[in-house]
Enzyme design. Sequence first.
Site, mmCIF file in Angstrom:
data_model
loop_
_atom_site.group_PDB
_atom_site.id
_atom_site.type_symbol
_atom_site.label_atom_id
_atom_site.label_comp_id
_atom_site.label_asym_id
_atom_site.label_seq_id
_atom_site.Cartn_x
_atom_site.Cartn_y
_atom_site.Cartn_z
ATOM 1 N N ARG A 27 -2.131 -7.998 -16.415
ATOM 2 C CA ARG A 27 -1.521 -7.651 -15.139
ATOM 3 C C ARG A 27 -0.516 -6.513 -15.278
ATOM 4 O O ARG A 27 -0.138 -5.901 -14.284
ATOM 5 C CB ARG A 27 -0.845 -8.888 -14.536
ATOM 6 C CG ARG A 27 -1.808 -10.018 -14.228
ATOM 7 C CD ARG A 27 -1.060 -11.283 -13.839
ATOM 8 N NE ARG A 27 -0.433 -11.168 -12.537
ATOM 9 C CZ ARG A 27 -0.987 -11.542 -11.390
ATOM 10 N NH1 ARG A 27 -2.224 -12.027 -11.382
ATOM 11 N NH2 ARG A 27 -0.344 -11.426 -10.246
ATOM 12 N N TRP A 75 7.091 -6.597 -14.674
ATOM 13 C CA TRP A 75 6.820 -5.179 -14.477
ATOM 14 C C TRP A 75 7.971 -4.659 -13.631
ATOM 15 O O TRP A 75 8.149 -5.065 -12.481
ATOM 16 C CB TRP A 75 5.485 -4.992 -13.764
ATOM 17 C CG TRP A 75 5.016 -3.580 -13.650
ATOM 18 C CD1 TRP A 75 4.359 -2.846 -14.593
ATOM 19 C CD2 TRP A 75 5.142 -2.733 -12.499
ATOM 20 N NE1 TRP A 75 4.071 -1.590 -14.098
ATOM 21 C CE2 TRP A 75 4.540 -1.493 -12.825
ATOM 22 C CE3 TRP A 75 5.713 -2.891 -11.227
ATOM 23 C CZ2 TRP A 75 4.485 -0.431 -11.934
ATOM 24 C CZ3 TRP A 75 5.660 -1.826 -10.342
ATOM 25 C CH2 TRP A 75 5.048 -0.621 -10.700
ATOM 26 N N HIS A 500 -9.741 28.181 -3.368
ATOM 27 C CA HIS A 500 -8.609 28.024 -2.452
ATOM 28 C C HIS A 500 -7.351 27.520 -3.170
ATOM 29 O O HIS A 500 -6.519 26.849 -2.557
ATOM 30 C CB HIS A 500 -8.992 27.087 -1.300
ATOM 31 C CG HIS A 500 -10.121 27.605 -0.470
ATOM 32 N ND1 HIS A 500 -9.957 28.554 0.514
ATOM 33 C CD2 HIS A 500 -11.452 27.338 -0.514
ATOM 34 C CE1 HIS A 500 -11.124 28.842 1.056
ATOM 35 N NE2 HIS A 500 -12.054 28.106 0.461
#
Length: 605
Positions: A27, A75, A500
């Site tokens: 995770r 986290w 571009h």
Amino acid sequence: MCGIIGILGNHQVAPQLVEALKRLEYRGYDSAGVATIDADGTLDRRRAVGKLINLSDRLVNEPLSGQSGIGHTRWATHGAATEGNAHPHRHGKVAVVHNGIIENFRELREELSACGFAPETETDTETVALLTARHLAEGMSPVEAARATLARLHGAFALAFLFDGEGDLMIAARKGSPLAIGHGEGEMFVGSDAIALAPFTDRITYLEDGDHAVLTRQSVEIYDASGNLANRDAAKIDVGATAIDKGGYRHFMAKEIAQQPSVLGDVLNHYIKDGRIVLPDEVNFAGVDRLTLVGCGTAYLAGFVAKYWFEKLAGLPCDLDVASEFRYREPPLSAKSWGVFISQSGETADTLAALHYSREKVAKTIGVVNVGTSAIARDTDIALPTLAGIEVCVASSKAFTCQLAVLAVLALKAAKDRGVIDDAGLAAHLGDLRSIPALVNQALGTADECERLAGWLSETDDVLFLGRGPLYPVALEGALKLKELSYIHAEGYASGELKHGPIALIDQHMPVVVVAPRDALFEKTISNMQEVMARHGQVLLVSDAAGIEESGDGIRAGLTMPSGGGIFQPIVYAVPMQYLAYYTAVAKGTDVDQPRNLAKSVTVE
């Protein structure tokens, strides 16, 4: 994102907590910790920054005893990755682990500081422990204190509470972030998902949004958001399906790339039987005037490929949105339109919020998810499983191609429902789709050449990826994968956009990966490739044998792909994008399965 484990057990719990946290490493995390209650009822904790081996070492030198405990992999959101900010957070007689974000934590911190409960960390989670400790000091019982705290919290969270002197009590709660209860024999467990709980039990109860649970070793009482007793049914899980071994591969990602022919076959066998598409009866696109495709990261790019398919095959206009923009843009939606929400975990916070915004505004919502018990699967009108199986590596591979396969089936169903293709046309396209697993298996043969090319790519600072049509999103995915795994700056562009702006970057040091099967757009793409080579750019052409032969001299290298697959070729061309990123990361020595700063399941904004 962060992982939670809680155990009311009959054995020493610290080693069990660490082993369960190892199953949640996929995770993503940057610190970890555990808290236990010993035989005397004393609450204590240990925390460490970095990998779980650091926490294990800490526990060897400073062991924790007890048969009740909670653990967490963090986290970082609020506050840096430090030991002080690591979970569990404790104040007085309560310890807490938390996934999500407490949005009103600053307001609560000011209130708590004013009455003597001053914070010591930078985190939002500590506020939960402080508020609960204050309620305990006011004379509330642990259950009352936890409930009073939950009533004050705004935001998304999964929480587990442990209390000093209460070795047979744990409180768990969820709002937005997933949390499950595991039932044992004289034991009870809490976990972020079934993977963490699988070693202990095969009986799981998934908490619904707003639920909180009061657990002892012998019982669990679940209450809904209104405080009413609402015990949820337990489901039996397939423990074998939660296996997360590497199967002899060096990394989980290598294993998951190699699994793609098999899992794609499973998807197609599920949705195509005897030459016909098998979907729920409610999936009928006859009256649909527009689709809105929503996802994040790789799931968004799966939607980008599918946009080409829905518009080309079915003539069905599609809006495509990044979920984090969609939810705040609040676009007008047609009452005849459908929303398709794509997520590996089914818990992605932005995608879930986009779904909730859309539900009352569109005719139908479809979830394309890998976790059938997830919030998106439950909250959409129709949930279509991608059947990829557990994907441990943070960077998605098989989940992406399985999402594409499900979306391809949907696009063909839309084409047939809307009368754009007849039975013969459908059969031809289904034949192309059925060929994809075999073609992906052939594409796995590019591994050795990708490994050789990775030596070159690993020495660069920037890489450009170009593609046209439905291969443009594949170029974007190639760039994303390279960034995620190797930390090399990479950008994906539509080939026609080269003039571009991006052409200004081209020099003799710039690798340019051109994704161009020999199709109707091939000559246009090759023209753009020639513009790169005229400016000394180093071209890696990914094409079939005919395309590489026709491209002529001047390319740095070619990756030969199988031909076939029709409009569904993007699924096949995803494979070399994955391998180039994987082997480049290996060459650079980065953490392939758990890249820095990333999380598998993003359950916060």
